[in-house]
Write a protein that holds these residues in place. Structure first.
Motif, PDB file in Angstrom:
ATOM      1  N   ALA A  80       0.820  -1.226   0.000  1.00 49.06           N
ATOM      2  CA  ALA A  80       0.000   0.000   0.000  1.00 49.06           C
ATOM      3  C   ALA A  80       0.847   1.266   0.000  1.00 49.06           C
ATOM      4  N   VAL A  81       1.979   1.244   0.709  1.00 52.63           N
ATOM      5  CA  VAL A  81       2.797   2.460   0.772  1.00 52.63           C
ATOM      6  C   VAL A  81       3.621   2.672  -0.500  1.00 52.63           C
ATOM      7  N   ARG A  82       4.008   1.595  -1.162  1.00 59.25           N
ATOM      8  CA  ARG A  82       4.908   1.721  -2.325  1.00 59.25           C
ATOM      9  C   ARG A  82       4.148   1.844  -3.629  1.00 59.25           C
ATOM     10  N   GLU A  83       3.038   1.134  -3.754  1.00 62.71           N
ATOM     11  CA  GLU A  83       2.301   1.169  -5.016  1.00 62.71           C
ATOM     12  C   GLU A  83       0.792   1.202  -4.768  1.00 62.71           C
ATOM     13  N   PRO A  84       0.346   2.322  -4.147  1.00 60.56           N
ATOM     14  CA  PRO A  84      -1.078   2.409  -3.798  1.00 60.56           C
ATOM     15  C   PRO A  84      -1.999   2.306  -5.008  1.00 60.56           C
ATOM     16  N   ARG A  85      -1.556   2.782  -6.145  1.00 61.26           N
ATOM     17  CA  ARG A  85      -2.453   2.759  -7.315  1.00 61.26           C
ATOM     18  C   ARG A  85      -2.637   1.339  -7.837  1.00 61.26           C
ATOM     19  N   ARG A  86      -1.584   0.530  -7.758  1.00 62.85           N
ATOM     20  CA  ARG A  86      -1.749  -0.871  -8.168  1.00 62.85           C
ATOM     21  C   ARG A  86      -2.619  -1.614  -7.159  1.00 62.85           C
ATOM     22  N   VAL A  87      -2.487  -1.245  -5.889  1.00 65.55           N
ATOM     23  CA  VAL A  87      -3.364  -1.863  -4.881  1.00 65.55           C
ATOM     24  C   VAL A  87      -4.810  -1.448  -5.135  1.00 65.55           C
ATOM     25  N   LEU A  88      -5.030  -0.174  -5.440  1.00 62.97           N
ATOM     26  CA  LEU A  88      -6.397   0.275  -5.748  1.00 62.97           C
ATOM     27  C   LEU A  88      -6.952  -0.493  -6.946  1.00 62.97           C
ATOM     28  N   ALA A  89      -6.079  -0.786  -7.906  1.00 57.84           N
ATOM     29  CA  ALA A  89      -6.540  -1.552  -9.077  1.00 57.84           C
ATOM     30  C   ALA A  89      -7.019  -2.941  -8.659  1.00 57.84           C
ATOM     31  N   ASP A  90      -6.399  -3.524  -7.622  1.00 57.01           N
ATOM     32  CA  ASP A  90      -6.873  -4.822  -7.119  1.00 57.01           C
ATOM     33  C   ASP A  90      -8.317  -4.718  -6.605  1.00 57.01           C
ATOM     34  N   PHE A  91      -8.704  -3.498  -6.208  1.00 55.79           N
ATOM     35  CA  PHE A  91     -10.071  -3.262  -5.729  1.00 55.79           C
ATOM     36  C   PHE A  91     -10.971  -2.712  -6.839  1.00 55.79           C
ATOM     37  N   VAL A 140     -10.447   0.057  -8.526  1.00 54.13           N
ATOM     38  CA  VAL A 140     -10.512   1.521  -8.477  1.00 54.13           C
ATOM     39  C   VAL A 140      -9.376   2.116  -9.319  1.00 54.13           C
ATOM     40  N   THR A 141      -9.729   3.026 -10.211  1.00 59.94           N
ATOM     41  CA  THR A 141      -8.725   3.766 -10.980  1.00 59.94           C
ATOM     42  C   THR A 141      -8.954   5.244 -10.728  1.00 59.94           C
ATOM     43  N   LEU A 142      -7.903   5.943 -10.331  1.00 61.30           N
ATOM     44  CA  LEU A 142      -8.037   7.372 -10.045  1.00 61.30           C
ATOM     45  C   LEU A 142      -7.610   8.184 -11.258  1.00 61.30           C
ATOM     46  N   PRO A 143      -8.161   9.380 -11.409  1.00 61.31           N
ATOM     47  CA  PRO A 143      -7.681  10.271 -12.469  1.00 61.31           C
ATOM     48  C   PRO A 143      -6.207  10.601 -12.246  1.00 61.31           C
ATOM     49  N   ALA A 144      -5.495  10.884 -13.339  1.00 66.19           N
ATOM     50  CA  ALA A 144      -4.054  11.151 -13.247  1.00 66.19           C
ATOM     51  C   ALA A 144      -3.764  12.402 -12.425  1.00 66.19           C
ATOM     52  N   ASP A 145      -4.714  13.326 -12.350  1.00 59.32           N
ATOM     53  CA  ASP A 145      -4.432  14.547 -11.586  1.00 59.32           C
ATOM     54  C   ASP A 145      -4.884  14.449 -10.123  1.00 59.32           C
ATOM     55  N   THR A 146      -5.239  13.259  -9.701  1.00 59.99           N
ATOM     56  CA  THR A 146      -5.537  13.054  -8.285  1.00 59.99           C
ATOM     57  C   THR A 146      -4.301  12.462  -7.608  1.00 59.99           C
ATOM     58  N   ALA A 147      -3.766  13.160  -6.613  1.00 55.10           N
ATOM     59  CA  ALA A 147      -2.619  12.640  -5.861  1.00 55.10           C
ATOM     60  C   ALA A 147      -3.115  11.659  -4.803  1.00 55.10           C
ATOM     61  N   GLY A 150     -10.257   3.839   2.209  1.00 49.68           N
ATOM     62  CA  GLY A 150      -9.669   4.470   1.040  1.00 49.68           C
ATOM     63  C   GLY A 150      -9.345   3.509  -0.086  1.00 49.68           C
ATOM     64  N   THR A 151      -9.840   2.267   0.001  1.00 45.91           N
ATOM     65  CA  THR A 151      -9.621   1.321  -1.100  1.00 45.91           C
ATOM     66  C   THR A 151     -10.864   1.202  -1.983  1.00 45.91           C
ATOM     67  N   ALA A 152     -11.840   2.059  -1.737  1.00 42.97           N
ATOM     68  CA  ALA A 152     -13.031   2.109  -2.596  1.00 42.97           C
ATOM     69  C   ALA A 152     -13.519   3.550  -2.607  1.00 42.97           C
ATOM     70  N   LEU A 153     -14.421   3.847  -3.529  1.00 45.64           N
ATOM     71  CA  LEU A 153     -15.107   5.133  -3.539  1.00 45.64           C
ATOM     72  C   LEU A 153     -16.517   4.888  -3.013  1.00 45.64           C
ATOM     73  N   ALA A 154     -17.151   5.937  -2.517  1.00 44.22           N
ATOM     74  CA  ALA A 154     -18.550   5.772  -2.107  1.00 44.22           C
ATOM     75  C   ALA A 154     -19.365   5.386  -3.347  1.00 44.22           C
ATOM     76  N   SER A 155     -20.356   4.521  -3.151  1.00 41.91           N
ATOM     77  CA  SER A 155     -21.113   4.013  -4.297  1.00 41.91           C
ATOM     78  C   SER A 155     -22.072   5.056  -4.818  1.00 41.91           C
ATOM     79  N   PRO A 156     -22.231   5.130  -6.150  1.00 36.88           N
ATOM     80  CA  PRO A 156     -23.276   5.995  -6.672  1.00 36.88           C
ATOM     81  C   PRO A 156     -24.644   5.393  -6.351  1.00 36.88           C
ATOM     82  N   PRO A 157     -25.660   6.227  -6.206  1.00 38.48           N
ATOM     83  CA  PRO A 157     -27.006   5.699  -5.962  1.00 38.48           C
ATOM     84  C   PRO A 157     -27.410   4.768  -7.103  1.00 38.48           C
TER      85      PRO A 157
END
Lengths: 231, 211
Positions: free
Chosen positions: B135-146, B148-155, B196-203
């Motif tokens: 999680a500390v070294r490659e949070p985006r790859r961990v998010l992909a396991d869930f 979740v893909t974040l926009p490139a301009d989201t830190a 922080g490994t998911a986003l809130a669900s849309p209705p």
């Protein structure tokens, strides 16, 4: 050198596998019992949370690797009970004495559980040590890392953040120092901070230039960033 | 090395983990050092009373009430204590807000620290070597396991819980949730979205959206 529990940044682990929707809180009944026995034994008052964490960390590397999560808990608990004179090795082998234990009056009662869990165990304390840093200050973590008081002792400065430069983000007040408290050397409270590190400061191949890792670090883990001090 | 032994006492107990727990529980019970009913009470608490529904309440309230949210982000402890959310492993809380510019994610690389009064007992994956290591070294790859893909301009800011401070992520409120009351909002807040490994669900359903 650190111990196996200090695994932040380690390479080679596989994917993270999310649990299925509706998964039970405890996968097995014995997981729940292991957690509950461990919490209940805390009421005997023979150790603190830092001693307890350290007991799990100092399982031998072989045991730490092969034990599942709650196996670590129950095994470390057995070790703590013997090391602190609550049980004997004969007790663990089913050959101990009979009768109520001298500490039996301290046993956690069912009717006290809610209050004990609700009360918690805050780690903030008054401290004589003044805060040396403020949010925005540049700091560098200690190098070498490890416990400065006890060789091979407990510490909460992970290997991956040793000798790294970061910025103070939050002041948390003064908290008990685990490096001392885990070894019966007193609570030694000192200022605690959330410190932000750029991913590129920690990893050779950061995923994104703006990503950061924040760690909670005690003042004695930190020094002023020499580059800034000289500027 | 302090307290390091080649002959750890735990090896004297049965090696099968379920039997090991049972044996230790039996020994301790016989000596009056633990009370089985107290164990049942602890388990019932975390199985049925304290769990992510608590955190979801807090998030829903923060989405609904700007003054509450401001107070929560500024100093969470008194605000949470007012709601009755205080206790073991949640004595010092900090709530961190996700925005389009910054996504927060929580881990404990050294053990498994987690805000129990708000989220209950951590799930297996949170305690897994893979999550703790990566999680500390490659949070985006961990998010992909869930998924979740974040926009490139989201830190991404990963919080490694190395002290007794516990972190709760305040996820972004989903679009199309205007007019939802706190109960309806809380239903959109998953446990993982507060780690922080998911986003809130849309209705999802139109009936919900018309509430």
């Amino acid at each position: 050198m650190s111990r196996l529990h200090d695994m932040g940044g380690r390479i080679g682990d596989g994917p993270v596998v999310p649990d299925p929707v509706g998964a039970p809180v405890f996968e097995n009944d014995w997981h729940a019992r292991a957690l509950a026995v461990t919490l209940a034994c805390g009421s005997l008052g023979k150790w603190n949370i830092d001693v307890s964490r350290h007991a799990r960390e100092r399982l031998s590397p072989k045991d730490y690797t092969r034990f599942s999560y709650y196996e670590k808990w129950i095994s470390a608990l057995a070790d703590l009970l013997v090391e602190n004179g609550v049980l004997t090795r004969e007790d663990l082998q089913g050959q101990g004495g009979e009768g109520l234990h001298v500490l039996a009056s301290k046993a956690l009662k069912a009717e006290a559980v809610a209050a004990v869990l609700a009360k918690g165990g805050p780690a903030n304390r008054d401290s004589d040590i003044a805060a040396a840093y403020r949010p925005g200050d540049r700091v560098k973590t200690r190098h070498p890392g490890g416990n400065a008081l006890v060789d091979g002792g407990h510490t909460r400065l992970p290997d991956y953040a040793i000798g790294a430069c970061g910025e103070i983000l939050l002041q948390h007040g003064a908290h008990v120092l685990p490096d001392s408290n885990a070894h019966g050397l007193g609570e030694a409270p000192e200022p605690l901070y959330a410190v932000a590190f750029k991913a590129a400061e920690l990893w050779p191949h950061p995923e994104h230039p703006n990503d950061e890792v924040v760690l909670d670090l005690w003042q004695s883990y930190l020094q002023s960033d020499p580059e800034e001090a000289g500027a | 090395m302090p307290h390091d032994h080649s002959d750890h006492p735990h090896a004297l107990l049965p090696s099968d983990p379920a039997l090991r727990v049972k044996a230790l529980e039996t020994i301790l019970t016989r000596k009056g050092l633990i009370e089985p009913a107290a164990l049942d009470e602890i388990i019932d608490t975390y199985q049925n009373k304290i769990g992510p529904q608590n955190g979801a309440r807090v998030v829903a309230k923060a989405w609904s009430d700007p003054a509450f949210k401001a107070a929560l982000l500024a100093d969470a402890d008194p605000v949470l204590a007012d709601l009755g959310y205080y206790g073991r492993q949640g004595e010092h809380m900090v709530v961190v807000e996700n925005t389009p510019a910054q996504h927060n994610m929580v881990v404990c690389t050294l053990c498994s620290c987690y805000p129990w009064p708000l989220l209950g007992i951590p799930p297996g994956w949170y305690k897994s070597d893979a999550y703790r290591a990566r999680a500390v070294r490659e949070p985006r790859r961990v998010l992909a396991d869930f998924g979740v893909t974040l926009p490139a301009d989201t830190a991404v800011r990963v919080w490694d819980s190395t002290a007794e401070v516990r972190y709760l992520v305040l996820p972004m409120r989903p679009d199309d949730s205007e007019g939802f009351d706190e109960d309806a909002l809380a239903a959109l807040v998953s446990r993982d979205s507060m780690i922080g490994t998911a986003l809130a669900s849309p209705p999802q359903s139109s009936s919900e959206a018309s509430v």
